[in-house]
Design an enzyme around this catalytic site. Sequence first.
Site, short mmCIF file in Angstrom:
data_model
loop_
_atom_site.label_atom_id
_atom_site.label_comp_id
_atom_site.label_asym_id
_atom_site.label_seq_id
_atom_site.Cartn_x
_atom_site.Cartn_y
_atom_site.Cartn_z
N ARG A 187 53.23 19.26 -5.68
CA ARG A 187 52.25 18.27 -5.20
C ARG A 187 51.49 17.65 -6.37
O ARG A 187 51.35 18.28 -7.42
CB ARG A 187 51.24 18.94 -4.27
CG ARG A 187 51.83 19.39 -2.97
CD ARG A 187 50.77 20.04 -2.11
NE ARG A 187 49.72 19.10 -1.74
CZ ARG A 187 48.56 19.48 -1.20
NH1 ARG A 187 48.29 20.74 -0.99
NH2 ARG A 187 47.67 18.56 -0.88
N CYS A 195 56.04 10.70 0.76
CA CYS A 195 54.88 11.25 0.06
C CYS A 195 54.43 12.56 0.73
O CYS A 195 55.16 13.53 0.67
CB CYS A 195 53.79 10.19 -0.03
SG CYS A 195 52.70 10.52 -1.41
N SER A 241 49.04 16.33 2.99
CA SER A 241 50.02 17.24 3.60
C SER A 241 49.37 18.47 4.23
O SER A 241 49.85 18.96 5.27
CB SER A 241 51.07 17.65 2.57
OG SER A 241 50.46 18.24 1.45
N ILE A 258 51.17 7.20 -4.93
CA ILE A 258 49.74 7.53 -4.81
C ILE A 258 49.60 9.06 -4.77
O ILE A 258 50.04 9.69 -3.80
CB ILE A 258 49.13 6.92 -3.52
CG1 ILE A 258 49.36 5.39 -3.48
CG2 ILE A 258 47.63 7.24 -3.43
CD1 ILE A 258 49.01 4.75 -2.14
N ARG A 259 49.03 9.63 -5.81
CA ARG A 259 48.93 11.09 -5.92
C ARG A 259 50.23 11.75 -5.43
O ARG A 259 50.23 12.61 -4.54
CB ARG A 259 47.72 11.62 -5.13
CG ARG A 259 46.40 11.22 -5.78
CD ARG A 259 45.21 11.84 -5.08
NE ARG A 259 45.12 11.41 -3.70
CZ ARG A 259 44.65 10.21 -3.30
NH1 ARG A 259 44.23 9.36 -4.19
NH2 ARG A 259 44.59 9.92 -2.04
N GLY A 285 49.79 10.78 3.41
CA GLY A 285 48.43 11.12 3.84
C GLY A 285 48.03 12.35 3.05
O GLY A 285 48.15 12.38 1.82
N GLU A 341 56.29 1.87 2.57
CA GLU A 341 55.71 1.04 3.63
C GLU A 341 54.55 0.18 3.13
O GLU A 341 53.99 -0.60 3.88
CB GLU A 341 55.25 1.94 4.80
CG GLU A 341 53.92 2.66 4.61
CD GLU A 341 53.96 3.82 3.61
OE1 GLU A 341 54.99 4.02 2.94
OE2 GLU A 341 52.93 4.51 3.49
N HIS A 358 55.46 5.52 -1.43
CA HIS A 358 55.19 4.86 -0.15
C HIS A 358 56.04 3.59 -0.04
O HIS A 358 55.66 2.56 -0.61
CB HIS A 358 53.71 4.45 -0.08
CG HIS A 358 52.78 5.60 0.08
ND1 HIS A 358 52.21 5.93 1.28
CD2 HIS A 358 52.32 6.50 -0.82
CE1 HIS A 358 51.42 6.98 1.12
NE2 HIS A 358 51.47 7.35 -0.14
N1 LIG Z 1 50.00 9.59 -0.82
C1 LIG Z 1 50.19 10.79 -0.37
O1 LIG Z 1 50.78 11.03 0.68
C2 LIG Z 1 49.56 11.84 -1.21
C3 LIG Z 1 50.03 13.24 -0.90
C4 LIG Z 1 48.90 14.21 -1.22
N2 LIG Z 1 48.59 14.18 -2.61
C5 LIG Z 1 49.30 15.61 -0.78
O2 LIG Z 1 49.44 16.46 -1.59
O3 LIG Z 1 49.45 15.85 0.39
#
Ligand SMILES: NC(=O)CC[C@H](N)C(=O)O
Length: 195
Positions: A105, A78, A48, A133-134, A46, A171, A169
């Site tokens: 991050r 993540c 952080s 994802i990021r 999500g 999941e 991820h």
């Molecule tokens: N998919 C993710 O959980 C991304 C983490 C988000 N980029 C962060 O720094 O919190």
Amino acid sequence: MIIGVLALQGAVAEHIRSIELAGGQGVAIKRAEQLAEIDGLIIPGGESTTIGKLMRKYDFIRAIQSFAQAGKPVFGTCAGLIVLADKLEGAEEPHLRLMDMTVARNAFGRQRESFETDLDVRGIDTPLRAVFIRAPLIKEVGADVEVLSSYQGEIVTARQGNLLASSYHPELTDDYRLHSYFIDMARQAAGDKRG
Ligand SMILES: NC(=O)CC[C@H](N)C(=O)O
């Protein structure tokens, strides 16, 4: 095994689905008191900073620290990995400070914001499908941390005793073997308690 998924923000329903595919029972955790009813906790992906803020607001910091210190397994994916870290690169305040690692991050840069790949993970017999994802990266680990997988030379899965962390991820695919691995950690911890 009953596995809780911290349900403050992020990919909660997807984790519950993978836990159930892996043969566990998944529950959404919204209040710290619920930690008493579960055998393991997943902190999902999500944002952080948002998850950290809500954890402070709803008194989860101390509660999750005690849960982990009692030997119960915690798995951060993540953003959840970021929340577990003892240190974050840059000026940012760490959150739970449970796992002996330094995390960067959004470490893949803009061109590679999200991608999927197959990863060799120690303890899982054939490559695991992973969605980034990021995603964050684990830049440094302490002596008690075991590296379970790397991607292009950077650490993306690690374990320190009852703590497990993935940059990606697990999941978001039908490959639930990392959830099975975590359920085994919970089974082991419950067995150690009884024995
Ligand atoms: N998919 C993710 O959980 C991304 C983490 C988000 N980029 C962060 O720094 O919190």
